[in-house]
Enzyme design. Structure first.
Site, PDB file in Angstrom:
ATOM      1  N   GLY A  63      39.241  46.349  46.523  1.00 12.17           N
ATOM      2  CA  GLY A  63      38.511  46.310  47.807  1.00 12.17           C
ATOM      3  C   GLY A  63      39.341  47.218  48.600  1.00 12.17           C
ATOM      4  O   GLY A  63      40.330  47.744  48.512  1.00 12.17           O
ATOM      5  N   CYS A  90      43.813  46.471  41.222  1.00 11.77           N
ATOM      6  CA  CYS A  90      43.952  47.113  42.555  1.00 11.77           C
ATOM      7  C   CYS A  90      44.455  46.241  43.752  1.00 11.77           C
ATOM      8  O   CYS A  90      45.356  46.044  43.702  1.00 11.77           O
ATOM      9  CB  CYS A  90      42.569  48.005  42.715  1.00 11.77           C
ATOM     10  N   TYR A  91      43.295  46.123  44.655  1.00 17.02           N
ATOM     11  CA  TYR A  91      43.568  45.153  45.783  1.00 17.02           C
ATOM     12  C   TYR A  91      44.267  43.838  45.208  1.00 17.02           C
ATOM     13  O   TYR A  91      45.026  43.189  45.833  1.00 17.02           O
ATOM     14  CB  TYR A  91      42.432  45.010  46.747  1.00 17.02           C
ATOM     15  N   HIS A 177      42.113  50.750  37.401  1.00 18.64           N
ATOM     16  CA  HIS A 177      40.897  50.255  37.220  1.00 18.64           C
ATOM     17  C   HIS A 177      40.351  50.303  35.798  1.00 18.64           C
ATOM     18  O   HIS A 177      39.940  51.495  35.194  1.00 18.64           O
ATOM     19  CB  HIS A 177      39.607  50.935  37.804  1.00 18.64           C
ATOM     20  N   GLU A 179      38.048  48.780  34.334  1.00 19.46           N
ATOM     21  CA  GLU A 179      36.655  48.618  34.088  1.00 19.46           C
ATOM     22  C   GLU A 179      35.860  49.976  34.068  1.00 19.46           C
ATOM     23  O   GLU A 179      34.694  50.081  33.923  1.00 19.46           O
ATOM     24  CB  GLU A 179      36.033  47.615  35.250  1.00 19.46           C
ATOM     25  N   ASP A 236      11.757  44.356  34.817  1.00 14.21           N
ATOM     26  CA  ASP A 236      12.128  43.285  35.547  1.00 14.21           C
ATOM     27  C   ASP A 236      10.982  42.238  35.893  1.00 14.21           C
ATOM     28  O   ASP A 236      10.881  41.097  35.576  1.00 14.21           O
ATOM     29  CB  ASP A 236      12.773  43.545  36.785  1.00 14.21           C
ATOM     30  N   LYS A 375      20.393  44.473  34.047  1.00 16.83           N
ATOM     31  CA  LYS A 375      19.279  45.170  33.464  1.00 16.83           C
ATOM     32  C   LYS A 375      19.426  45.096  31.983  1.00 16.83           C
ATOM     33  O   LYS A 375      18.300  44.983  31.386  1.00 16.83           O
ATOM     34  CB  LYS A 375      19.248  46.607  34.339  1.00 16.83           C
TER      35      LYS A 375
END
Ligand code: XMP
Length: 519
Positions: A63, A90-91, A177, A179, A236, A375
């Site tokens: 963040g 991180c944060y 990170h 991710e 969708d 998605k």
């Protein structure tokens, strides 16, 4: 009606969002190891919620805030007392360090690809070499840790602590990170944390919940009343309509509105596919109305507002004139749900006016069967339901259609150019097997002109910009490095098949700092 039930019968990982731009990526990484994940904004993250959800693991996102700022998001002392594995990123890493009694300072920072060295073996780094590249993006850093915390990794020059864990509990912090794809072994670290350390069962899959969704729709809508569902041909809304059709048959009233901003051949293609799935939508050609309302409008947000309002008006008319409509179904997916409750103070980049934004004053109950899904999971459900694969993998198309791909006023001429050029781009990507690797590919046209020479004659024509991006969720994106030969073919076809074009350019900014659509 009960709120739409999340899938917590599966082992759940709770992701606490501190406003980082990669929060959805964390969530998707968890689901990639077939474990269900949910995102919760930090101000809703309480001890009670943890008792209710009973997550197998908790991940604290990154963040923009600084821990030492009195206004920065904090969590109560109860957090570190939990007997649940926690990973701070991180944060989140700095927050855990600070809560454990450490100190966070401002430094010169590390940005981008950075090498770290593992200084203490731990299960979370199984499969990692002693030195590995990771992706960093921080200025603040953990300067000091108390004795009950051990350092697991440091940046190569030993300047910063890159990872730590509490000695007596599986509570971890990583400054980098894991991710993002730029941390090559990030996925392995997340898998280690979730499966090996938190021992979550790996049994979540979208295919496993199709029956549950159909039963939930039946339970929600009961025995009476019709369900209005706007279909655009997008994956969708098509999947939403088909799930409802399977649940309640002819009580589904599907409506397909042509706003005149659709792609080449789209009306026929959409109607044919829906028909083949047993859905016969009411077709409304409102293109003249939309194009009239957009005349003279240059501003992006104004275009979106006008389109959104006209959509809403058309749906209101249908709702008022069709007897017994009680429900409005929408193909809202998880990123929309999370973004709509976004962190206060976060800047609104674009207002996504489309059917998912139909206003409350329609007075209908809202049904959103895809609200916890990404998605790619919707695509998996679509295929499980028999939607043709080619259709399931069509690129996403924004609700306001070509209006957001045309810079400045929407005119018939620019629409024709955008349609034809986009068709050429898609056609070439399909022929060369690139289409599926790409998130979105399209042509942008504005008002700028370029002098050309055609048949030895001066000709002034429009500039078409090609935008081809790779992305996992549309929240971040990178321009796609497709081969020059393919770009050349696309460019040649555009200038030779569309006489109004004298220059083709390529958009090569990632998101951020740019966005995907120009408008
Ligand atoms: P941006 O341009 O914000 O786009 O980077 C991110 C993703 O959202 C889609 N998009 C929209 N989708 N209504 C939609 O349904 C909209 O108004 C809208 N604007 C952008 C865009 O195509 C991309 O996938």
């Amino acid at each position: 009606m009960e709120p739409w039930k999340p899938y917590r019968e599966f082992d759940t990982v709770l992701i606490v969002n501190f406003g980082g731009q990669y929060t959805h990526l964390i969530s998707r990484r968890v689901r990639e190891v077939n474990v269900y994940s949910e995102i919760i904004h930090y101000f809703n993250f309480t001890e009670d919620i943890v008792s209710e959800i009973k997550p197998k693991a908790i991940i604290l996102s990154g963040g923009p805030a600084s821990i030492y700022d009195p206004q920065s998001p904090k969590i109560g002392d109860w957090l570190l007392k939990l007997d649940i594995p926690i990973l701070g990123i991180c944060y989140g890493h700095q927050l855990i360090a600070s809560m454990a009694g450490g100190r966070v300072d401002r430094g010169v920072g590390e940005y981008g690809k950075t090498k770290i060295r593992i200084v203490k073996n731990d299960d979370i780094f199984n499969g990692w070499d002693n030195e590995e590249f990771v992706w960093m993006s921080h200025k603040d850093y953990v300067a000091e840790l108390p004795n009950n915390v051990e350092v697991l990794a440091v940046s190569l020059d030993s300047r910063y602590i890159s990872a730590f864990r509490l000695k007596d509990k599986p509570i971890y912090g990583v400054q980098f990170h894991p991710e993002v794809i730029h941390t090559p072994k990030g996925r392995i670290l997340i898998r280690n944390f979730i499966l090996a350390i938190a021992k979550a069962r790996s049994n979540w899959s979208p295919g496993n919940i199709v029956d549950r969704i159909i039963e939930d729709i039946k339970g929600a809508v009961g025995d009476e009343g019709k369900i209005l569902c706007a279909v655009s041909g997008g994956i969708d809304s098509t999947t939403t309509a088909l799930l409802i059709k399977k649940a309640v048959g002819d009580r589904l009233i599907a409506v397909f509105v042509n706003h005149g901003l659709l792609r080449e051949n789209e009306v026929e293609d959409v109607l044919n596919v829906l028909k083949s799935l047993g859905i016969n939508p009411i077709y409304i050609d409102a293109s003249k109305q939309f194009l009239e309302a957009l005349k003279g409008i240059k501003d992006c947000e104004e275009k979106r507002r006008i389109i959104g309002e006209l959509f809403a008006k058309i749906f209101k008319d249908i709702a008022l004139t069709t007897p017994n409509i009680k429900w409005l179904a929408q193909g809202t997916t998880y990123p929309d749900v999370i973004e709509s409750g976004a962190i206060p103070g976060a800047d609104k980049i674009k207002s996504h006016h489309n059917v998912a934004g139909l206003p409350q004053w329609l007075g209908l109950n809202v049904l959103e069967p895809l609200r916890y899904l990404y998605k790619d999971e919707v695509r998996a459900i679509a295929i499980a339901l028999g939607i043709p694969e080619e259709w399931a993998y069509r690129h996403p198309f924004p609700g306001p259609g070509l209006a957001v791909r045309i810079i400045g006023e929407v005119t018939e001429e620019k629409l024709r150019i955008a349609r034809k050029a986009s068709y050429i781009i898609e056609d070439e990507l399909k022929k060369s097997n690139y289409y599926r690797k790409i998130w979105q590919a399209f042509a942008v046209v504005g008002d700028d002109m370029w002098v050309g020479v055609k048949g030895d004659k001066r000709s002034v024509g429009y500039i078409v910009t090609i935008r081809i991006v790779e992305s996992e969720d549309g929240m971040t994106a990178d321009w796609s490095k497709i081969p020059y030969e393919l770009l050349e073919r696309i460019s040649n076809r555009i200038t030779s098949e569309i006489s109004e074009i004298s220059m083709v350019t390529l958009a090569i900014s990632s998101k951020p700092p740019s966005t995907i659509e120009p408008c």
